[in-house]
Design a protein around this motif. Structure first.
Motif, PDB file in Angstrom:
ATOM      1  N   MET B 107       0.819  -1.217   0.000  1.00 25.72           N
ATOM      2  CA  MET B 107       0.000   0.000   0.000  1.00 25.72           C
ATOM      3  C   MET B 107       0.849   1.262   0.000  1.00 25.72           C
ATOM      4  O   MET B 107       0.486   2.271  -0.573  1.00 25.72           O
ATOM      5  N   ILE B 108       2.010   1.171   0.613  1.00 24.85           N
ATOM      6  CA  ILE B 108       2.899   2.334   0.696  1.00 24.85           C
ATOM      7  C   ILE B 108       3.442   2.711  -0.691  1.00 24.85           C
ATOM      8  O   ILE B 108       3.824   3.841  -0.943  1.00 24.85           O
ATOM      9  N   GLU B 109       3.446   1.733  -1.600  1.00 28.77           N
ATOM     10  CA  GLU B 109       3.899   2.016  -2.979  1.00 28.77           C
ATOM     11  C   GLU B 109       2.709   2.278  -3.903  1.00 28.77           C
ATOM     12  O   GLU B 109       2.889   2.454  -5.098  1.00 28.77           O
ATOM     13  N   GLY B 110       1.517   2.245  -3.340  1.00 27.19           N
ATOM     14  CA  GLY B 110       0.331   2.474  -4.165  1.00 27.19           C
ATOM     15  C   GLY B 110      -0.325   1.188  -4.625  1.00 27.19           C
ATOM     16  O   GLY B 110      -1.146   1.198  -5.548  1.00 27.19           O
ATOM     17  N   GLY B 111       0.022   0.106  -3.985  1.00 22.47           N
ATOM     18  CA  GLY B 111      -0.616  -1.173  -4.330  1.00 22.47           C
ATOM     19  C   GLY B 111      -2.036  -1.241  -3.766  1.00 22.47           C
ATOM     20  O   GLY B 111      -2.378  -0.513  -2.830  1.00 22.47           O
ATOM     21  N   THR B 112      -2.839  -2.090  -4.354  1.00 22.71           N
ATOM     22  CA  THR B 112      -4.232  -2.250  -3.896  1.00 22.71           C
ATOM     23  C   THR B 112      -4.562  -3.729  -3.940  1.00 22.71           C
ATOM     24  O   THR B 112      -4.302  -4.395  -4.935  1.00 22.71           O
ATOM     25  N   ARG B 113      -5.132  -4.210  -2.870  1.00 22.07           N
ATOM     26  CA  ARG B 113      -5.382  -5.659  -2.805  1.00 22.07           C
ATOM     27  C   ARG B 113      -6.650  -6.058  -3.540  1.00 22.07           C
ATOM     28  O   ARG B 113      -7.508  -5.228  -3.834  1.00 22.07           O
ATOM     29  N   LYS B 114      -6.747  -7.351  -3.803  1.00 20.20           N
ATOM     30  CA  LYS B 114      -7.930  -7.883  -4.484  1.00 20.20           C
ATOM     31  C   LYS B 114      -9.168  -7.655  -3.617  1.00 20.20           C
ATOM     32  O   LYS B 114      -9.202  -8.069  -2.458  1.00 20.20           O
ATOM     33  N   PRO B 115     -10.182  -7.007  -4.168  1.00 28.88           N
ATOM     34  CA  PRO B 115     -11.365  -6.714  -3.353  1.00 28.88           C
ATOM     35  C   PRO B 115     -12.417  -7.812  -3.472  1.00 28.88           C
ATOM     36  O   PRO B 115     -12.312  -8.707  -4.311  1.00 28.88           O
ATOM     37  N   THR B 116     -13.457  -7.688  -2.671  1.00 29.23           N
ATOM     38  CA  THR B 116     -14.591  -8.601  -2.786  1.00 29.23           C
ATOM     39  C   THR B 116     -15.373  -8.300  -4.065  1.00 29.23           C
ATOM     40  O   THR B 116     -15.851  -9.190  -4.739  1.00 29.23           O
ATOM     41  N   PHE B 117     -15.491  -6.998  -4.367  1.00 33.18           N
ATOM     42  CA  PHE B 117     -16.147  -6.585  -5.619  1.00 33.18           C
ATOM     43  C   PHE B 117     -15.653  -5.204  -6.023  1.00 33.18           C
ATOM     44  O   PHE B 117     -14.902  -4.558  -5.274  1.00 33.18           O
ATOM     45  N   MET B 118     -16.052  -4.768  -7.190  1.00 32.44           N
ATOM     46  CA  MET B 118     -15.653  -3.447  -7.681  1.00 32.44           C
ATOM     47  C   MET B 118     -16.893  -2.622  -8.000  1.00 32.44           C
ATOM     48  O   MET B 118     -17.894  -3.156  -8.480  1.00 32.44           O
ATOM     49  N   LEU B 119     -16.763  -1.322  -7.732  1.00 30.31           N
ATOM     50  CA  LEU B 119     -17.855  -0.387  -8.005  1.00 30.31           C
ATOM     51  C   LEU B 119     -17.313   0.780  -8.826  1.00 30.31           C
ATOM     52  O   LEU B 119     -16.398   1.476  -8.392  1.00 30.31           O
ATOM     53  N   SER B 120     -17.878   0.946 -10.012  1.00 28.61           N
ATOM     54  CA  SER B 120     -17.424   2.058 -10.854  1.00 28.61           C
ATOM     55  C   SER B 120     -18.620   2.862 -11.335  1.00 28.61           C
ATOM     56  O   SER B 120     -19.771   2.443 -11.207  1.00 28.61           O
ATOM     57  N   THR B 121     -18.313   4.010 -11.891  1.00 24.62           N
ATOM     58  CA  THR B 121     -19.340   4.815 -12.552  1.00 24.62           C
ATOM     59  C   THR B 121     -18.674   5.639 -13.645  1.00 24.62           C
ATOM     60  O   THR B 121     -17.481   5.963 -13.547  1.00 24.62           O
ATOM     61  N   ASP B 122     -19.459   5.947 -14.659  1.00 18.76           N
ATOM     62  CA  ASP B 122     -18.908   6.750 -15.757  1.00 18.76           C
ATOM     63  C   ASP B 122     -19.198   8.234 -15.570  1.00 18.76           C
ATOM     64  O   ASP B 122     -19.100   9.007 -16.510  1.00 18.76           O
ATOM     65  N   VAL B 123     -19.567   8.624 -14.340  1.00 20.01           N
ATOM     66  CA  VAL B 123     -19.908  10.032 -14.139  1.00 20.01           C
ATOM     67  C   VAL B 123     -18.750  10.944 -14.524  1.00 20.01           C
ATOM     68  O   VAL B 123     -18.953  11.998 -15.111  1.00 20.01           O
ATOM     69  N   ILE B 124     -17.526  10.504 -14.243  1.00 20.79           N
ATOM     70  CA  ILE B 124     -16.370  11.339 -14.581  1.00 20.79           C
ATOM     71  C   ILE B 124     -15.803  10.959 -15.943  1.00 20.79           C
ATOM     72  O   ILE B 124     -15.511  11.820 -16.761  1.00 20.79           O
ATOM     73  N   CYS B 125     -15.639   9.672 -16.181  1.00 18.02           N
ATOM     74  CA  CYS B 125     -15.033   9.275 -17.469  1.00 18.02           C
ATOM     75  C   CYS B 125     -15.360   7.818 -17.800  1.00 18.02           C
ATOM     76  O   CYS B 125     -15.724   7.035 -16.934  1.00 18.02           O
ATOM     77  N   ASP B 126     -15.176   7.497 -19.077  1.00 15.25           N
ATOM     78  CA  ASP B 126     -15.307   6.112 -19.538  1.00 15.25           C
ATOM     79  C   ASP B 126     -14.245   5.231 -18.894  1.00 15.25           C
ATOM     80  O   ASP B 126     -14.465   4.049 -18.631  1.00 15.25           O
ATOM     81  N   THR B 127     -13.085   5.849 -18.705  1.00 12.44           N
ATOM     82  CA  THR B 127     -11.937   5.084 -18.210  1.00 12.44           C
ATOM     83  C   THR B 127     -12.257   4.331 -16.929  1.00 12.44           C
ATOM     84  O   THR B 127     -11.856   3.177 -16.766  1.00 12.44           O
ATOM     85  N   HIS B 128     -12.990   4.979 -16.027  1.00 11.73           N
ATOM     86  CA  HIS B 128     -13.295   4.318 -14.760  1.00 11.73           C
ATOM     87  C   HIS B 128     -13.963   2.960 -14.987  1.00 11.73           C
ATOM     88  O   HIS B 128     -13.627   1.974 -14.332  1.00 11.73           O
ATOM     89  N   VAL B 129     -14.890   2.924 -15.905  1.00 12.98           N
ATOM     90  CA  VAL B 129     -15.620   1.678 -16.160  1.00 12.98           C
ATOM     91  C   VAL B 129     -14.695   0.672 -16.842  1.00 12.98           C
ATOM     92  O   VAL B 129     -14.634  -0.502 -16.459  1.00 12.98           O
TER      93      VAL B 129
END
Lengths: 345, 420
Positions: B107-129
């Motif tokens: 996490m200190i290097e910006g890593g992110t662990r595998k989650p139970t699920f993912m939540l996205s929205t395109d409100v800001i950009c297509d990229t998020h989705v």
């Protein structure tokens, strides 16, 4: 007849509504032989060159018969550039159609709402009435076109009709009066029935996918390197005529369902669903390879590429990914990559 | 008094507490994994409050990507993503995340662990989705996305109503989705509590922004760029509210004593866009010209409760309806007409001398419309503007010398205007 211009990176704009309003749907295409100098004053150079090209043409002046424009939600480009079009394109009627990203029942309901809003705005602006009867007639007309195009498309597989000639036909249909288009397609169909396969040459049979391509010269360029596009999933291609709109029941609901259920572009969710259609087409048409073209900066297609590459590798179907700049001069630089792919497959 | 004066060209003492708050966030993530509690990746702009309300621990990979950049790891991670076929032209947050996950970064290097699920929205950009689609497929986890209709300059109220209905319907579906994936039930009382905390957090942040209207400005980007993160990751918790209140109190003291964040404030600037996270010191260099950034739409935007139709009562009693309304009226995605109007108002209210517009190669939605924004601000409102090209997370795309020369010339223009 007056026209309504369509700025759509897919083909989600319901032409039936435009026809029922008494206008000719007129899809806007770019011109890859011009530089988007004026558009560059509005949109940064690291953004899609194709949409900048369309804006350039629109700023310089659209066809004088165009009395309105419908921009249909595709990628971030169509979303954000719509406001710029309002700023600098001289057309009174402008509608942003929020074709949904998702494909479920909530999305369907929303799309129906947005299509109804389009109808209200067309009626108010042009003081017309778009009746269900007119919509049903338009659906029938568009279904005739779709059916004819599906039948004509098959001649590509038989090497009777080249991919470029077919591309040209679809483009023509997308900007023509639809009665003229039907007449044109019927004549072409008759002609093709008599036509012999065009060559014994060992062309590589290709499934073409990726960003929507509106420059027929690009297809000719591919052909000149030994390929034939026998099938595609493009907007100037099969996505335009994949199926028919159901002619029974509420016409708006059926138009919305048609668009929700047809093969999707990379801009939809989940875009990986595209692979189901692509793999089926590749297998059914027994293609020698798949070519995935991304217009420079076309983010949705760029995101999908590594997944498609992996999936086609699993199927052992040769796959080539190429980024193309919307400029004819740049095509030549790609010759080596295409030629190498032709040799490999 | 001298104690306060020493704070020139430094962040607020209270902002130092940010490390602890973010440390708590990271610890909460670790704890969630230890306890087997459900976790979720969320994109910015998604209703993180709903995750807290459902007792799901949120993780925001964008936040993690900025950590990578600040720790000088982002370029390495980006190049890993590019070696996997992701284009040079794609979002640098996304590619940082791809590389970080691929490298099993901590996490200190910006890593992110595998989650139970993912939540996205395109409100800001297509990229998020697209980003979460890529990672959800690779990690084999469920992914829910919220499709937000795009509000444009000529969207009318009738349309806003059915846009809102569509978003609400999806938020209710999200509740069903989370109940199914996590086994947790939606608890209205908890949702109300979370909403209240979120509202309070945002209000303090907006109060802090109000203080920035003062001349001299008590707070610089040293406080706001980093200070933003609780709004991203922890809306709904109490701890960051306390931090923001301390920041407010200290800033207010500065205001009351006529003390600015900059020793000698000559030019007040606005910065549009995402900062260069790999080179935040760059913004401090403005100080040598006597220039201070007093407003960033980006850091203000995430104090989401700015829509006058959304009252505290609505947020507490109808959180899903309130969220649906807010998702359509987010500062960062304003239509061009509203964007121009809001910029002009902000320049006036915050007494801004010039606007820096970041043409961010990784955020095309934000940089689209920037040229027309600039044109209108300059021609219609006589507001000096400068467009600079760079990237938020990819150091390869910042030409520091070129940007510095541009800024130097811009400051000179501002100086000449002041002389008139």
């Amino acid at each position: 007849m007056k026209k309504i211009g369509i700025f759509d990176s897919g083909v989600d704009t319901p032409e039936e509504i435009i026809l029922a309003a008494g206008f000719t749907p007129y899809r806007l295409f770019g011109d890859p032989e011009i530089e988007p100098d004026k558009a560059n004053e509005h949109i940064p150079p690291t953004h899609c060159l194709w949409t900048r090209n369309l804006l350039e043409l629109a700023i310089k002046g659209l066809n004088s018969d165009i009395v309105g424009i419908i921009t249909t939600h595709g990628c971030d480009r169509t979303n954000r550039e719509f406001d710029i079009w309002i700023e600098c394109v001289n057309v009174d009627f402008m509608y942003f159609l929020n074709s949904p990203r998702k494909l479920d029942s909530a999305a369907l309901k929303f799309f129906i709402d947005d299509l109804n809003e389009l109808i209200i705005q067309l009626e108010e602006h042009f003081r017309i009435k778009i009746t269900k009867e007119l919509l049903r007639e338009s659906i029938k007309k568009m279904n005739i076109i779709r059916k004819l195009l599906r039948e004509i498309s098959k001649y590509r597989k038989q090497m009777i009709l080249s991919g470029s000639e077919f591309h040209e036909i679809v483009k023509k249909v997308q900007i023509s009066n639809k009665d003229d288009a039907i007449a044109l397609l019927k004549v072409k169909q008759e002609e093709l029935r008599e036509r012999q396969p065009f060559s014994k040459k060992n062309y590589k049979k290709i499934l073409l996918t990726g960003s929507d391509l509106d420059d027929t010269e690009f297809i000719r360029f591919i052909e000149s390197l030994g390929f034939q596009v026998i099938i595609d999933d493009l907007g100037v291609g099969t996505k335009y005529f994949w199926d028919n709109v159901d002619e029974t029941g509420d016409p708006i609901e059926k138009i919305a369902k048609y668009h929700i259920n047809k093969p999707i572009h990379s801009t939809k969710f989940p875009s990986y669903k595209r692979f189901e259609v692509l793999s089926r087409l590749a297998t059914d048409y027994k293609v020698d390879g798949v070519i995935n073209i991304a217009q420079k900066f076309c983010e949705p297609v760029l995101y999908d590429h590594p997944y498609l590459k992996k999936k086609f590798k699993e199927l052992e179907i040769p796959y080539l990914f190429v980024e193309v700049t919307y400029n004819r001069e740049s095509y030549k630089q790609l010759s080596t990559r295409f030629s190498a792919f032709a040799e490999i497959i | 008094m001298s104690k306060v004066e020493k704070t020139h060209n430094k962040m607020l003492n209270a902002t130092q507490g940010l490390k602890n708050i973010m440390g708590r966030h990271f610890l909460a993530i670790e704890q969630a994994y230890r306890d087997g509690k459900p976790t979720a990746w969320a994109t910015s702009g998604s209703p993180v409050e709903m995750l807290y309300a459902m007792d799901v621990q949120p993780m925001l990979p964008e936040n993690s990507a900025t950590v990578s950049a600040a720790q000088k790891f982002s370029q390495k991670f980006i190049e890993i993503a590019e070696s996997q076929g992701f284009s040079y032209d794609l979002c640098s947050y996304f590619k940082t995340n791809i590389g970080a996950v691929e490298s099993n970064a901590g996490m200190i290097e910006g890593g992110t662990r595998k989650p139970t699920f993912m939540l996205s929205t395109d409100v800001i950009c297509d990229t998020h989705v697209n980003w979460f689609q890529v990672q959800a497929e690779r990690m084999n986890v469920p992914h829910f996305t919220i499709d937000v209709p795009h509000v444009v300059s000529n969207t009318n109220n009738r349309q806003l109503n059915y846009f809102k209905k569509y978003i609400s319907e999806q938020l209710y579906e999200l509740v069903d989705f989370m109940e199914e994936v996590t086994g947790h039930e939606y608890n209205e009382e908890k949702a109300r509590k979370v909403s209240e905390n979120s509202w309070n957090l945002s209000m303090v942040w907006q109060d802090i922004y109000e203080l920035r209207k003062n001349v001299p400005c008590p707070i610089s980007t040293r406080d706001t760029f980093g200070g933003l993160f609780p709004l991203f990751c922890m809306p709904g918790l109490k701890a960051p509210i306390k931090l923001y209140k301390r920041m407010y109190k200290e800033a207010k003291e500065r205001v009351d004593n006529g003390i600015g964040a900059l020793e000698k404030e000559e030019f007040r600037l606005m910065f549009e866009g995402i900062p260069f996270w790999y080179n935040l010191k760059y913004f401090s260099k403005l100080e040598k010209y006597g220039a201070i950034i007093v407003y960033e739409p980006y850091t203000y935007a995430f104090s989401k409760y700015m829509n006058p139709n959304v009252t505290k009562e609505m947020v507490l009693n109808k959180p899903i309806e309130a969220m649906s309304e807010l998702m359509m009226s987010f500062w960062y995605v304003y239509d061009l007409e509203t964007r121009i109007k809001k910029f002009a108002e902000t320049v006036k209210d915050w007494k801004i001398d010039g606007v820096l517009l970041h043409e961010n190669m990784s955020c095309r939605p934000n940089s689209c419309g920037l040229y027309d924004l600039k044109k209108h601000l300059m021609e219609d409102y006589d507001i000096p503007c400068l467009v600079i090209n760079a990237d938020m997370n990819d150091p390869r795309k910042l030409n520091e010398v070129q940007v510095s020369n541009q800024i130097e010339s811009f400051i000179e223009i501002l100086r000449q205007r002041k002389k008139k």
